[in-house]
Design a protein around this motif. Structure first.
Motif, PDB file in Angstrom:
ATOM      1  N   ALA A  91       0.920  -1.236   0.209  1.00 23.80           N
ATOM      2  CA  ALA A  91       0.151  -0.546  -0.139  1.00 23.80           C
ATOM      3  C   ALA A  91       1.136   1.211  -0.190  1.00 23.80           C
ATOM      4  O   ALA A  91       2.444   1.689   0.580  1.00 23.80           O
ATOM      5  CB  ALA A  91      -0.978   0.105   1.328  1.00 23.80           C
ATOM      6  N   VAL A  92       0.619   2.285  -0.608  1.00 25.15           N
ATOM      7  CA  VAL A  92       1.279   3.733  -0.497  1.00 25.15           C
ATOM      8  C   VAL A  92       1.442   4.676   0.128  1.00 25.15           C
ATOM      9  O   VAL A  92      -0.232   3.973   0.955  1.00 25.15           O
ATOM     10  CB  VAL A  92       1.230   4.230  -2.647  1.00 25.15           C
ATOM     11  N   THR A  93       1.732   5.241   1.181  1.00 32.70           N
ATOM     12  CA  THR A  93       1.515   6.176   2.204  1.00 32.70           C
ATOM     13  C   THR A  93       2.729   6.868   1.665  1.00 32.70           C
ATOM     14  O   THR A  93       3.035   7.390   1.121  1.00 32.70           O
ATOM     15  CB  THR A  93       2.749   5.013   3.695  1.00 32.70           C
ATOM     16  N   ALA A  94       2.181   8.265   2.426  1.00 29.88           N
ATOM     17  CA  ALA A  94       2.672   9.820   2.276  1.00 29.88           C
ATOM     18  C   ALA A  94       4.408   9.135   2.385  1.00 29.88           C
ATOM     19  O   ALA A  94       5.098  10.224   1.408  1.00 29.88           O
ATOM     20  CB  ALA A  94       2.465  10.490   3.451  1.00 29.88           C
ATOM     21  N   ALA A  95       4.950   8.337   3.651  1.00 30.90           N
ATOM     22  CA  ALA A  95       6.202   8.699   3.104  1.00 30.90           C
ATOM     23  C   ALA A  95       7.441   7.647   2.154  1.00 30.90           C
ATOM     24  O   ALA A  95       8.212   8.961   1.477  1.00 30.90           O
ATOM     25  CB  ALA A  95       7.403   7.329   4.584  1.00 30.90           C
ATOM     26  N   ASP A  96       5.979   6.726   0.728  1.00 28.28           N
ATOM     27  CA  ASP A  96       6.517   6.796  -0.327  1.00 28.28           C
ATOM     28  C   ASP A  96       6.606   7.403  -1.411  1.00 28.28           C
ATOM     29  O   ASP A  96       7.544   7.836  -2.057  1.00 28.28           O
ATOM     30  CB  ASP A  96       6.093   5.242  -1.014  1.00 28.28           C
ATOM     31  N   LEU A  97       6.139   8.929  -1.150  1.00 29.28           N
ATOM     32  CA  LEU A  97       5.366   9.782  -2.088  1.00 29.28           C
ATOM     33  C   LEU A  97       6.605  11.219  -1.998  1.00 29.28           C
ATOM     34  O   LEU A  97       7.104  12.506  -2.267  1.00 29.28           O
ATOM     35  CB  LEU A  97       4.843  10.815  -1.643  1.00 29.28           C
ATOM     36  N   GLU A  98       7.119  11.120  -0.654  1.00 28.03           N
ATOM     37  CA  GLU A  98       8.040  12.490   0.341  1.00 28.03           C
ATOM     38  C   GLU A  98       9.068  12.562  -1.073  1.00 28.03           C
ATOM     39  O   GLU A  98       9.703  11.751  -1.844  1.00 28.03           O
ATOM     40  CB  GLU A  98       8.901  12.177   1.415  1.00 28.03           C
ATOM     41  N   GLY A  99       9.226  13.923  -1.583  1.00 29.49           N
ATOM     42  CA  GLY A  99      10.168  14.692  -2.451  1.00 29.49           C
ATOM     43  C   GLY A  99       9.897  14.212  -4.906  1.00 29.49           C
ATOM     44  O   GLY A  99      10.774  14.607  -4.899  1.00 29.49           O
ATOM     45  N   ALA A 100       8.990  13.005  -4.443  1.00 32.60           N
ATOM     46  CA  ALA A 100       8.468  13.050  -6.027  1.00 32.60           C
ATOM     47  C   ALA A 100       7.956  14.472  -6.554  1.00 32.60           C
ATOM     48  O   ALA A 100       7.237  14.310  -6.159  1.00 32.60           O
ATOM     49  CB  ALA A 100       7.517  11.769  -5.554  1.00 32.60           C
ATOM     50  N   ALA A 123      -8.542  -2.286  -5.770  1.00 32.89           N
ATOM     51  CA  ALA A 123      -9.363  -0.948  -5.745  1.00 32.89           C
ATOM     52  C   ALA A 123      -8.496   0.170  -4.383  1.00 32.89           C
ATOM     53  O   ALA A 123      -7.599  -0.063  -3.855  1.00 32.89           O
ATOM     54  CB  ALA A 123     -10.647  -1.109  -4.935  1.00 32.89           C
ATOM     55  N   TRP A 124      -8.275   1.745  -5.469  1.00 34.00           N
ATOM     56  CA  TRP A 124      -7.627   1.853  -3.604  1.00 34.00           C
ATOM     57  C   TRP A 124      -8.135   2.494  -2.568  1.00 34.00           C
ATOM     58  O   TRP A 124      -9.101   2.818  -2.757  1.00 34.00           O
ATOM     59  CB  TRP A 124      -6.888   3.126  -4.785  1.00 34.00           C
ATOM     60  N   SER A 125      -8.064   1.986  -1.824  1.00 34.21           N
ATOM     61  CA  SER A 125      -8.338   2.039   0.097  1.00 34.21           C
ATOM     62  C   SER A 125      -8.079   3.604   0.117  1.00 34.21           C
ATOM     63  O   SER A 125      -7.508   4.210  -0.593  1.00 34.21           O
ATOM     64  CB  SER A 125      -7.171   1.226   0.740  1.00 34.21           C
ATOM     65  N   GLY A 126      -8.680   3.473   1.364  1.00 34.05           N
ATOM     66  CA  GLY A 126      -9.013   5.356   1.999  1.00 34.05           C
ATOM     67  C   GLY A 126      -7.954   5.978   2.177  1.00 34.05           C
ATOM     68  O   GLY A 126      -7.478   6.762   1.885  1.00 34.05           O
ATOM     69  N   PRO A 127      -7.043   5.053   3.328  1.00 36.41           N
ATOM     70  CA  PRO A 127      -5.722   5.860   2.875  1.00 36.41           C
ATOM     71  C   PRO A 127      -4.869   6.105   2.369  1.00 36.41           C
ATOM     72  O   PRO A 127      -3.705   6.717   2.111  1.00 36.41           O
ATOM     73  CB  PRO A 127      -4.968   4.798   4.185  1.00 36.41           C
ATOM     74  N   GLU A 128      -4.432   5.318   1.219  1.00 36.55           N
ATOM     75  CA  GLU A 128      -4.144   5.446   0.608  1.00 36.55           C
ATOM     76  C   GLU A 128      -4.659   6.022  -0.495  1.00 36.55           C
ATOM     77  O   GLU A 128      -3.444   7.396  -1.344  1.00 36.55           O
ATOM     78  CB  GLU A 128      -4.108   4.266  -1.292  1.00 36.55           C
ATOM     79  N   VAL A 129      -6.041   6.789  -0.719  1.00 35.15           N
ATOM     80  CA  VAL A 129      -6.124   8.001  -1.249  1.00 35.15           C
ATOM     81  C   VAL A 129      -6.063   8.718  -0.644  1.00 35.15           C
ATOM     82  O   VAL A 129      -5.668  10.231  -1.625  1.00 35.15           O
ATOM     83  CB  VAL A 129      -7.752   7.680  -1.563  1.00 35.15           C
ATOM     84  N   ARG A 130      -6.314   9.015   0.731  1.00 31.23           N
ATOM     85  CA  ARG A 130      -5.529  10.752   1.443  1.00 31.23           C
ATOM     86  C   ARG A 130      -4.220  10.721   1.123  1.00 31.23           C
ATOM     87  O   ARG A 130      -4.130  11.868   0.997  1.00 31.23           O
ATOM     88  CB  ARG A 130      -6.259  10.152   3.156  1.00 31.23           C
ATOM     89  N   ALA A 131      -3.469   9.793   0.680  1.00 33.35           N
ATOM     90  CA  ALA A 131      -2.313   9.966   1.340  1.00 33.35           C
ATOM     91  C   ALA A 131      -1.834  10.652  -0.745  1.00 33.35           C
ATOM     92  O   ALA A 131      -1.256  11.527  -0.362  1.00 33.35           O
ATOM     93  CB  ALA A 131      -0.617   8.738   1.202  1.00 33.35           C
ATOM     94  N   LEU A 132      -1.971  10.016  -1.308  1.00 31.99           N
ATOM     95  CA  LEU A 132      -2.055  10.783  -3.115  1.00 31.99           C
ATOM     96  C   LEU A 132      -2.808  12.248  -2.775  1.00 31.99           C
ATOM     97  O   LEU A 132      -2.150  12.488  -3.654  1.00 31.99           O
ATOM     98  CB  LEU A 132      -2.998   9.718  -3.876  1.00 31.99           C
ATOM     99  N   ASN A 168     -11.847   4.156  -9.852  1.00 32.02           N
ATOM    100  CA  ASN A 168     -12.702   5.837  -8.735  1.00 32.02           C
ATOM    101  C   ASN A 168     -12.147   6.069  -7.667  1.00 32.02           C
ATOM    102  O   ASN A 168     -12.594   7.755  -7.986  1.00 32.02           O
ATOM    103  CB  ASN A 168     -14.411   5.091  -8.777  1.00 32.02           C
ATOM    104  N   PRO A 169     -12.659   5.393  -6.591  1.00 31.91           N
ATOM    105  CA  PRO A 169     -12.134   5.632  -5.608  1.00 31.91           C
ATOM    106  C   PRO A 169     -11.164   6.883  -5.573  1.00 31.91           C
ATOM    107  O   PRO A 169     -10.962   8.535  -4.309  1.00 31.91           O
ATOM    108  CB  PRO A 169     -11.751   5.038  -4.704  1.00 31.91           C
ATOM    109  N   LEU A 170     -10.073   6.610  -6.338  1.00 38.88           N
ATOM    110  CA  LEU A 170      -9.098   7.769  -6.238  1.00 38.88           C
ATOM    111  C   LEU A 170      -9.636   8.885  -7.293  1.00 38.88           C
ATOM    112  O   LEU A 170      -8.724  10.465  -7.255  1.00 38.88           O
ATOM    113  CB  LEU A 170      -7.862   7.272  -6.809  1.00 38.88           C
TER     114      LEU A 170
END
Length: 275
Positions: A91-100, A123-132, A168-170
């Protein structure tokens, strides 16, 4: 049999017929040790100074991940991007996206068992959608992709993607919606003018691989490309960042040599660098 097979885990001496595999290996090795020895103007990638993250958290087919997006990855590398992959099942997290400087969310899709009832598994989960979404609103550039089929051998669809709605959730977090069905056209036409479309007359789709796309009720976005009167690419602002939604991952997959998709990748890489 030999296409794309220099080596695989099932090779045995009996399977290696004649000198063909050895000849193929020599061709590949020549690209490393023999090519360009006397050249003085080789194009080389600059030293990376930013990150691009391809998120395959819900993309199980390997042919829909960077293993088949090599040309797109090279276009990013030529603009100074270091290309990273977040693999399937993580699952993607905010830490994975840092500096991208660029994030590409690959389509939700898995290997549907033979004879199974069609149903959404990925499907994209709620926490993943929030991080993205937080990444975008904070100034990031996100590409949200989808596909109506499982792609292999370039942009050909082998079977339907029952998980298309899992994108669609994303998409809805940015007031965009993927709709059911597929676009039969194998080409899309640019809509309006934008740096992403510079030098583009048409874009190659897989044919029956694009998922129709539209702004949600009350949403706004610039249509970048359409096919058969339906949007297949929309660019939208969100907070300090931007989102590019693509109804067909085939827009980023290896295309025919005469395709203008390569120009689109280069435009996208340059645009992401300037964001």
């Amino acid at each position: 049999h030999y296409g794309a097979h220099i080596h695989d885990p099932y090779d045995t001496i009996d399977l290696v017929q004649g000198d063909l595999f050895e000849q193929m290996a020599r061709v590949a090795l020549a690209a490393v040790v023999d090519t360009g020895g006397d050249a003085s103007s080789l194009r080389v990638t600059p030293k990376p100074d930013r990150r691009a993250v391809l998120v395959a958290s819900h993309t199980e087919p390997v042919h829909m991940t960077p293993s088949s997006l090599t040309d797109f990855g090279m276009a990013l590398a030529m603009e100074g991007f270091d290309v990273d992959l977040l693999p399937y099942g993580q699952a993607v997290t905010a830490a994975d996206l840092e500096g991208a400087g660029l994030v590409v969310a690959l389509p939700p899709i898995d290997y549907a068992p033979q004879g199974a009832d069609a149903g959404q598994d990925e499907a994209w989960s709620g926490p993943e959608v929030r991080a993205l979404a937080d990444y975008v609103t904070g100034g990031g550039f996100l590409v949200v992709t989808n596909s109506a089929g499982r792609l292999k051998y370039g942009n050909q669809a082998l079977d339907p993607n029952e998980d298309w709605a899992g994108a669609n959730p994303l998409a809805e977090a940015f007031d965009l919606v993927f709709e059911g069905g597929s676009v039969a056209a194998a080409e899309a036409q640019p809509a309006g003018s934008h740096p992403l479309l510079e030098g583009i007359r048409r874009l190659e789709l897989g044919g029956n691989t694009a998922v129709p796309l539209r702004p949600a009720a009350g949403g706004a976005g610039q249509i970048v490309a359409e096919a058969q009167g339906m949007p297949v690419a929309i660019l939208a602002d969100c907070g300090q960042g931007r989102v590019l939604a693509l109804g067909d991952l085939g827009l980023l997959v290896v295309a025919r040599p005469e395709s203008q998709n390569l120009r689109f990748w280069r435009n996208l890489a340059a645009y992401a660098r300037g964001e």
